[in-house]
Design a protein around this motif. Structure first.
Motif, PDB file in Angstrom:
ATOM      1  N   ARG B  23       0.845  -1.183   0.000  1.00 30.67           N
ATOM      2  CA  ARG B  23       0.000   0.000   0.000  1.00 30.67           C
ATOM      3  C   ARG B  23       0.890   1.245   0.000  1.00 30.67           C
ATOM      4  O   ARG B  23       2.057   1.202   0.396  1.00 30.67           O
ATOM      5  N   VAL B  24       0.308   2.329  -0.436  1.00 30.76           N
ATOM      6  CA  VAL B  24       1.134   3.527  -0.587  1.00 30.76           C
ATOM      7  C   VAL B  24       1.661   4.026   0.759  1.00 30.76           C
ATOM      8  O   VAL B  24       2.845   4.224   0.953  1.00 30.76           O
ATOM      9  N   MET B  25       0.759   4.213   1.672  1.00 25.46           N
ATOM     10  CA  MET B  25       1.161   4.819   2.930  1.00 25.46           C
ATOM     11  C   MET B  25       1.600   3.758   3.931  1.00 25.46           C
ATOM     12  O   MET B  25       0.863   2.831   4.240  1.00 25.46           O
ATOM     13  N   GLN B  26       2.778   3.940   4.420  1.00 20.36           N
ATOM     14  CA  GLN B  26       3.245   3.091   5.509  1.00 20.36           C
ATOM     15  C   GLN B  26       3.602   4.018   6.660  1.00 20.36           C
ATOM     16  O   GLN B  26       4.285   5.024   6.469  1.00 20.36           O
ATOM     17  N   GLN B  42       7.150   4.158  -5.228  1.00 20.85           N
ATOM     18  CA  GLN B  42       5.937   3.361  -5.212  1.00 20.85           C
ATOM     19  C   GLN B  42       5.632   2.837  -6.606  1.00 20.85           C
ATOM     20  O   GLN B  42       5.745   3.577  -7.590  1.00 20.85           O
ATOM     21  N   VAL B  44       2.763   1.756  -8.971  1.00 20.92           N
ATOM     22  CA  VAL B  44       1.306   1.812  -9.101  1.00 20.92           C
ATOM     23  C   VAL B  44       0.926   1.591 -10.559  1.00 20.92           C
ATOM     24  O   VAL B  44       1.716   1.841 -11.480  1.00 20.92           O
ATOM     25  N   TYR B  60       3.218  12.282  -2.435  1.00 18.32           N
ATOM     26  CA  TYR B  60       3.077  10.886  -2.012  1.00 18.32           C
ATOM     27  C   TYR B  60       1.779  10.699  -1.227  1.00 18.32           C
ATOM     28  O   TYR B  60       1.050   9.718  -1.409  1.00 18.32           O
ATOM     29  N   GLU B  61       1.482  11.673  -0.385  1.00 18.23           N
ATOM     30  CA  GLU B  61       0.244  11.591   0.400  1.00 18.23           C
ATOM     31  C   GLU B  61      -0.978  11.720  -0.498  1.00 18.23           C
ATOM     32  O   GLU B  61      -1.998  11.073  -0.291  1.00 18.23           O
ATOM     33  N   GLN B  62      -0.879  12.582  -1.499  1.00 15.21           N
ATOM     34  CA  GLN B  62      -2.005  12.709  -2.439  1.00 15.21           C
ATOM     35  C   GLN B  62      -2.186  11.424  -3.242  1.00 15.21           C
ATOM     36  O   GLN B  62      -3.299  11.040  -3.567  1.00 15.21           O
ATOM     37  N   ALA B  64      -1.803   8.553  -2.205  1.00 12.08           N
ATOM     38  CA  ALA B  64      -2.518   7.573  -1.382  1.00 12.08           C
ATOM     39  C   ALA B  64      -4.030   7.769  -1.473  1.00 12.08           C
ATOM     40  O   ALA B  64      -4.798   6.834  -1.255  1.00 12.08           O
ATOM     41  N   GLN B  65      -4.446   8.996  -1.768  1.00  9.96           N
ATOM     42  CA  GLN B  65      -5.877   9.284  -1.808  1.00  9.96           C
ATOM     43  C   GLN B  65      -6.472   9.096  -3.208  1.00  9.96           C
ATOM     44  O   GLN B  65      -7.660   9.267  -3.407  1.00  9.96           O
ATOM     45  N   PHE B  71      -2.140  -1.749  -7.243  1.00  7.28           N
ATOM     46  CA  PHE B  71      -0.770  -1.915  -6.746  1.00  7.28           C
ATOM     47  C   PHE B  71      -0.140  -3.234  -7.182  1.00  7.28           C
ATOM     48  O   PHE B  71       1.008  -3.490  -6.924  1.00  7.28           O
TER      49      PHE B  71
END
Lengths: 110, 343
Positions: B23-26, B42, B44, B60-62, B64-65, B71
């Motif tokens: 997953r993107v966010m760890q 990442q 994707v 990176y945070e965007q 994730a959304q 993935f």
């Protein structure tokens, strides 16, 4: 250029060529012409396609001669139709007028 | 401004070549990276393109959304392309952000091996390089600061790659049906999404945009682009895959009588496709290339007009049509050397 062309000045002596901002493919003998700036698609019938293909800077009178040689049509009819078609394509921005230099044999963009 | 650099020409971003495949966010990585100024990496998949993304924290945070990301590559999936991507923020703002008007404002222009893509808040420079093994794609882009419509950026890159792969970008709703994709095209309001709902056994593949590109043997592959307005009453399950073979393309019309398919002339098929194809190129060479791709599509994939009466089961008609043989319809160029009748 095209905008300056009036009904009176347009004649068989005019030299036309395909406008630069067009894209074309010939499919089953019919040209599909896209005018990029207006994002319009124009489908030409076989005779119009031939006129389009011949529009390489030569005079319309030469185009008429070629059409007469290739199709069963009277000179009068061919001249009338070719001029009408050329005028339509000029208005659409698909053709543009060039000036020929008879001494050099080169075509100069007007 | 925010610089989005995608590709192998950003060696400083490849100190850690290991791409995360989870997953993107760890939980621990964002803060750690923020402090060290590192980039997150990442893998994707978006619109059938495998993006190997390196991004700074906020991007990176965007990421994730972002909906529609995958993935992991499905075993049978054929990627449209693999692109090395790096996202980073520019040091100084250059211009005020322009209002986001939707991702249809995308433009691109290929010049040799370099493609300049203009998308909302973003400018991407996509570079194709030929290695001894396989072509590699990388890009350099600049996007405005703040929230970035990453979907538009990814979509723009994928669209440009589709053209590079001699494919097309269609304004289409499509379904996954019988191990392939059936695409419905038409202007807004033509009933594309509604038509999808008339095939009860299908899965919704794409709502608004579809990438198509030729693969081997005259076959075409369809790649779904996430996005579009979902139907208010979704009756179909959503497809879980991003690519499938393209079975047919149908231009939609409302039918007064029974649902039926109308064969089209060769020029009619190309004209139909052109009306519903996104052409991000504003240059004659690019427009001619796109038109050539559409001619090939019209040659190699069954295309017809579908007159659809609401409420009728389209699945039965599709089965009937494919049984009778929607088939490829070769296009031919006519000789102009012979004497023809005036018409």
């Amino acid at each position: 250029m095209t905008d300056a062309l009036t009904e009176d000045s347009f004649s068989l002596g005019c030299c036309l060529r395909q406008a630069e901002r067009t894209a074309c493919r010939v499919i089953d003998g019919k040209a599909v012409v896209i005018t990029i700036d207006t994002n319009e698609l124009h489908v030409l019938n076989p005779v119009a396609t031939r006129v389009w293909q011949l529009s390489d800077g030569r005079a319309l009178s030469n185009v008429v001669e070629q059409i007469i040689g290739e199709f069963e049509v009277s000179r009068c009819q061919a001249e009338k139709d070719v001029v009408q078609f050329a005028r339509e394509m000029l208005n659409l921005g698909a053709l543009q007028v060039v000036e020929s230099d008879p001494t050099q044999g080169f075509f100069l963009e007007s | 401004m925010l610089a989005v650099e995608c590709g192998l020409d950003a060696p400083r971003n490849y100190g850690n070549p290991e791409y995360s495949t989870g997953r993107v966010m760890q939980a621990d990585r964002p803060l750690k990276a923020q402090q060290s100024g590192q980039f997150f990496q990442q893998f994707v998949i978006y619109a059938g393109v495998e993006f190997r993304v390196s991004a700074c924290l906020d991007i990176y945070e965007q990421l994730a959304q972002l909906p529609g990301l995958s993935f992991e590559r499905e075993a049978a999936q054929v990627p449209l392309a693999v692109v090395e991507c790096t996202f980073e923020r520019a040091k100084t703002p250059e211009t005020e952000p322009e209002p986001f008007t939707g991702d249809r404002t995308i433009e691109w222009a290929w010049s040799g091996n370099v493609c300049t893509i203009t998308a909302p808040y973003a400018r991407v420079r996509l570079v194709k390089s030929l290695s001894a093994v396989q072509p590699q794609l990388r890009a350099l882009a600049t996007v405005h600061a703040g929230p970035v419509p990453l979907a538009a950026v990814f979509s723009a890159i994928a669209s440009a790659i589709a053209i590079l792969r001699e494919g097309a970008v269609l304004h289409s709703a499509s379904i996954e049906w019988e191990a392939g994709v059936v695409a419905f095209i038409g202007p807004s309001g033509a009933g594309k999404t509604t038509a999808c709902q008339h095939v009860p056994g299908a899965r919704l593949f794409s709502i608004d945009r579809l990438l198509v590109a030729p693969v081997s043997g005259g076959q075409w592959q369809a790649f779904s682009v996430p996005g579009g307005t979902p139907p208010s009453r979704p009756w179909l399950r959503k497809s879980r895959v991003q690519s499938r073979p393209l079975l047919a393309v149908f231009g939609l019309r409302h039918a007064q009588s029974a649902t039926h398919f109308e064969p089209l002339s060769s020029v009619g098929r190309v004209a139909l496709l052109r009306q519903c194809a996104f052409d991000g190129s504003r240059e004659p060479a690019g427009a001619a290339e796109t038109l050539g791709n559409l001619v090939r599509l019209a040659t190699e994939v069954p295309i017809a007009r579908l007159h659809l009466r609401r409420g009728e089961n389209l699945e039965l008609k599709l089965r009937e049509g494919f049984a009778k043989g929607f088939r490829r319809q070769p296009l031919a160029c006519q000789s102009h050397g012979q004497r023809e009748r005036w018409s």
